[in-house]
Scaffold this motif. Structure first.
Motif, mmCIF file in Angstrom:
data_model
loop_
_atom_site.group_PDB
_atom_site.id
_atom_site.type_symbol
_atom_site.label_atom_id
_atom_site.label_comp_id
_atom_site.label_asym_id
_atom_site.label_seq_id
_atom_site.Cartn_x
_atom_site.Cartn_y
_atom_site.Cartn_z
ATOM 1 N N GLN A 169 49.510 49.241 37.733
ATOM 2 C CA GLN A 169 50.453 50.202 37.151
ATOM 3 C C GLN A 169 50.393 51.536 37.890
ATOM 4 O OE1 GLN A 169 49.253 50.139 33.033
ATOM 5 N NE2 GLN A 169 50.609 48.437 32.536
ATOM 6 N N THR A 180 40.252 42.280 34.486
ATOM 7 C CA THR A 180 41.706 42.069 34.504
ATOM 8 C C THR A 180 42.425 43.284 33.934
ATOM 9 O OG1 THR A 180 41.411 39.681 34.369
ATOM 10 C CG2 THR A 180 43.567 40.540 33.728
ATOM 11 N N GLN A 181 41.864 43.897 32.909
ATOM 12 C CA GLN A 181 42.468 45.117 32.359
ATOM 13 C C GLN A 181 42.425 46.245 33.384
ATOM 14 O OE1 GLN A 181 39.989 45.301 28.849
ATOM 15 N NE2 GLN A 181 41.585 44.420 27.539
ATOM 16 N N LEU A 239 45.821 37.847 30.407
ATOM 17 C CA LEU A 239 45.016 38.548 29.398
ATOM 18 C C LEU A 239 44.904 37.724 28.118
ATOM 19 C CD1 LEU A 239 46.156 42.277 29.760
ATOM 20 C CD2 LEU A 239 43.900 41.329 30.274
ATOM 21 N N GLN A 273 53.204 40.819 40.069
ATOM 22 C CA GLN A 273 51.804 40.687 39.657
ATOM 23 C C GLN A 273 51.614 41.162 38.220
ATOM 24 O OE1 GLN A 273 49.529 42.860 42.571
ATOM 25 N NE2 GLN A 273 49.729 41.287 44.131
ATOM 26 N N LEU A 274 52.257 42.275 37.872
ATOM 27 C CA LEU A 274 52.143 42.796 36.504
ATOM 28 C C LEU A 274 52.769 41.847 35.484
ATOM 29 C CD1 LEU A 274 52.784 46.611 37.018
ATOM 30 C CD2 LEU A 274 50.751 45.573 35.996
ATOM 31 N N LYS A 300 54.273 44.266 43.186
ATOM 32 C CA LYS A 300 53.452 44.795 42.084
ATOM 33 C C LYS A 300 54.037 44.386 40.732
ATOM 34 C CE LYS A 300 50.738 47.109 44.852
ATOM 35 N NZ LYS A 300 49.592 46.402 45.342
ATOM 36 N N LYS A 341 42.381 45.819 36.619
ATOM 37 C CA LYS A 341 43.345 45.420 37.652
ATOM 38 C C LYS A 341 44.770 45.759 37.204
ATOM 39 C CE LYS A 341 44.997 41.447 40.265
ATOM 40 N NZ LYS A 341 44.920 39.992 40.464
ATOM 41 N N GLU A 342 45.059 45.498 35.939
ATOM 42 C CA GLU A 342 46.390 45.821 35.414
ATOM 43 C C GLU A 342 46.648 47.323 35.512
ATOM 44 O OE1 GLU A 342 49.043 45.108 31.389
ATOM 45 O OE2 GLU A 342 46.890 45.412 31.170
ATOM 46 N N GLN A 343 45.664 48.135 35.134
ATOM 47 C CA GLN A 343 45.818 49.585 35.206
ATOM 48 C C GLN A 343 46.002 50.022 36.656
ATOM 49 O OE1 GLN A 343 46.160 51.786 32.562
ATOM 50 N NE2 GLN A 343 46.815 53.067 34.253
ATOM 51 N N VAL A 366 50.212 39.363 34.244
ATOM 52 C CA VAL A 366 49.016 39.875 33.569
ATOM 53 C C VAL A 366 48.972 39.547 32.077
ATOM 54 C CG1 VAL A 366 47.761 41.988 32.947
ATOM 55 C CG2 VAL A 366 48.525 41.632 35.295
#
Length: 199
Positions: free
Chosen positions: A154, A146-147, A60, A52-53, A49, A149-151, A56
């Motif tokens: 997290q 994408t935002q 973005l 992946q983060l 994770k 997915k980022e959340q 981002v």
């Protein structure tokens, strides 16, 4: 019976005590192995994770740049369509223009574009504007996705970290070590090797 494996000469109470401690050892070690395996899985997932983060922000940034470009192209396409539509409206008046007579729209007496004005197709420009709008909407959608997915990443990371903390592996390790410390360091002295093999 584990008590039978203990050193010769132990009374029944001592042998039962050692058997109880060996039982505790087995229970703690089994629990520790299970939780340690889960902790390893969680740590792997946490690393995944985090990796992946880490990707981002660059993604973005690229999506934001793509959105800005799409907005610019949309604005340009809209302006070109509006010009083409206006051009088409005034094109009908060109046939009414005659040299030396004022233009009904602007009042000019000279009409240099009365015959040689290039053809502009407003429908083509409208289609280009529609495509530009669609591209802009797709860029916005990609950015929002994408935002989200980022959340989501997290949130998953926090959940995994809480689960890892909830395993209390350090506490279980301390308990296991405490039970182990009750046994002699050199099991072979009293035949403990046989007990250890049962554990």
């Amino acid at each position: 019976q584990l008590a039978a494996c203990a050193a010769p000469g132990l009374d029944e109470a001592s042998a039962a005590n050692w058997e109880l401690r060996a039982e505790q050892w087995m229970q703690f070690e089994s629990a520790w192995n299970s939780k340690n395996e889960r902790a390893t899985q969680i740590q792997s997932a946490v690393s995944n994770k985090r990796a992946q983060l880490a990707e981002v922000p660059d993604h973005l940034q690229a999506l934001n740049q793509a959105l800005l470009l799409a907005v610019s192209k949309e604005e340009t396409a809209e302006a070109e369509w509006r010009y083409a539509a206006l051009h088409a409206q005034v094109a009908a008046h060109r046939t009414e223009l005659t040299a030396g007579h004022p233009c009904p729209l602007c009042g000019a007496l000279e009409h240099p574009y009365a015959e040689d004005l290039p053809e502009v197709q407003p429908d083509d420009k409208k289609a280009a504007w529609d495509r530009a709008q669609k591209a802009r909407m797709e860029a916005e959608l990609s950015l929002k996705e994408t935002q989200r997915k980022e959340q989501g990443l997290q949130d998953e990371l926090k959940m995994l970290e809480r689960e890892l903390e909830g395993l209390k592996l350090d506490q279980l390790t301390a308990q296991l070590n405490e039970v182990k410390s009750a046994f002699p360091a050199d099991w072979a002295e009293w035949g403990g090797e046989r007990v250890r093999s049962r554990v």
